[in-house]
Design a protein around this motif. Sequence first.
Motif, PDB file in Angstrom:
ATOM      1  N   MET A   9       2.403   1.370   3.142  1.00 50.53           N
ATOM      2  CA  MET A   9       2.418   2.492   4.075  1.00 50.53           C
ATOM      3  C   MET A   9       2.984   3.751   3.421  1.00 50.53           C
ATOM      4  N   ALA A  10       4.045   3.583   2.632  1.00 52.86           N
ATOM      5  CA  ALA A  10       4.650   4.743   1.975  1.00 52.86           C
ATOM      6  C   ALA A  10       3.696   5.357   0.962  1.00 52.86           C
ATOM      7  N   ARG A  11       3.015   4.509   0.204  1.00 57.12           N
ATOM      8  CA  ARG A  11       2.075   5.010  -0.793  1.00 57.12           C
ATOM      9  C   ARG A  11       0.918   5.730  -0.127  1.00 57.12           C
ATOM     10  N   SER A  12       0.398   5.153   0.955  1.00 55.87           N
ATOM     11  CA  SER A  12      -0.729   5.765   1.661  1.00 55.87           C
ATOM     12  C   SER A  12      -0.334   7.110   2.243  1.00 55.87           C
ATOM     13  N   ALA A  13       0.891   7.189   2.793  1.00 58.08           N
ATOM     14  CA  ALA A  13       1.365   8.449   3.361  1.00 58.08           C
ATOM     15  C   ALA A  13       1.512   9.509   2.279  1.00 58.08           C
ATOM     16  N   LEU A  14       2.002   9.112   1.109  1.00 54.45           N
ATOM     17  CA  LEU A  14       2.165  10.054   0.007  1.00 54.45           C
ATOM     18  C   LEU A  14       0.814  10.547  -0.490  1.00 54.45           C
ATOM     19  N   LEU A  15      -0.139   9.634  -0.628  1.00 54.28           N
ATOM     20  CA  LEU A  15      -1.477  10.019  -1.071  1.00 54.28           C
ATOM     21  C   LEU A  15      -2.105  11.015  -0.096  1.00 54.28           C
ATOM     22  N   LEU A 288     -10.376  -0.137   3.908  1.00 52.94           N
ATOM     23  CA  LEU A 288      -8.973  -0.515   3.788  1.00 52.94           C
ATOM     24  C   LEU A 288      -8.111   0.715   3.511  1.00 52.94           C
ATOM     25  N   ALA A 289      -8.578   1.584   2.617  1.00 49.14           N
ATOM     26  CA  ALA A 289      -7.833   2.797   2.304  1.00 49.14           C
ATOM     27  C   ALA A 289      -7.689   3.679   3.543  1.00 49.14           C
ATOM     28  N   ALA A 294      -4.113   5.682   7.941  1.00 51.34           N
ATOM     29  CA  ALA A 294      -3.810   5.814   9.367  1.00 51.34           C
ATOM     30  C   ALA A 294      -2.554   5.041   9.761  1.00 51.34           C
ATOM     31  N   GLY A 295      -1.898   4.407   8.772  1.00 53.56           N
ATOM     32  CA  GLY A 295      -0.633   3.733   9.042  1.00 53.56           C
ATOM     33  C   GLY A 295      -0.721   2.247   9.277  1.00 53.56           C
ATOM     34  N   ALA A 296      -1.862   1.612   8.931  1.00 58.60           N
ATOM     35  CA  ALA A 296      -2.023   0.179   9.214  1.00 58.60           C
ATOM     36  C   ALA A 296      -1.123  -0.690   8.350  1.00 58.60           C
TER      37      ALA A 296
END
Length: 321
Positions: A9-15, A288-289, A294-296
């Motif tokens: 989640m942290a990585r996705s939010a940063l991206l 998946l990305a 979206a925070g999944a």
Amino acid sequence: MPSLVQRVMARSALLLALACLGAQPSLADIRVPPGNRHAEQPDIPGGSRSRTKATRSSFKAKYEKIHALLAGNRSLQDKIRKAARAYGIRPIHIAGALVGEHTYNVDAMDQLQSYYVKAASYLNAGVDFAYRGESVADFVARPEFQPCETARGDARLWACREAVFERRFRGRTVGGTSFPDNRFGAVFFQPFYAGQTFGLGQLNPLTALSVSDMVHRVSGYAPLDMRDAGEVYASIMDPDRTLAYMAAVIRVSIDAYSDIAGFDISDNPGVVATLYNVGDPFGRAEKLAAANRAGAGRLPEENYYGWLVNEKIADLEAIFP
């Protein structure tokens, strides 16, 4: 220490934040650990159960048969290792795909020689990749497919063409031709049996075409041509050549999940095998990305097929340590 899901989640939010700023960061992939995420095996499709029942066999017996072939054939082991080295993957990934296919799809042939004989027979089979008299070469020349021509490499080219078929043709009537509500590969690329896969690696022609450029570059085999169905079938039936195509398909899946979803799946043979089974690594990685943006906080997961590979990992690592 943050959990793996928290890291996702942290990585996705940063991206997402960096993308909004116009930056294109290069962040380390999140390693998917070995083992199954599901405590119990996901449901096995009814088609696989009925095929196995029709042969008066069982999944256990079929697994033991393919395991015996892998464990007892030193020549096959050497060829698997050679193919794996050439494509930068682990031999266990090829072994896992073979186990999954021959446990849930077909029985492993007792002698590899049977595949060589079949490969020769397909060269003069007199078949074409076409639907209702329209060759696939003419079909993908339609204007709807023009945007795909800028795709980099065969894997993305054919993935784009599949996506166009799904959106614009599947289950529709276009230009006076009614297209069935079925996959692109089944409609145009399997004139023998719709949905059928072939050879030791149980590949279908469309999958082989999608990695033809990589196999040509790495293994030196002549590029496949959608206009020459017999040669495509012969390539995926030949036990020597099919291992190169299997390895290339696996390489594409691993790279797609790294490039698109930010996951290194190479340490989880069950997830890799799942993608070999279900296909469409680009589309699945993109979904998946998107879910993680979206925070999944989702990790790649194994299906019933990959679950078996992870469950039997000790057996397979004894053959391919």
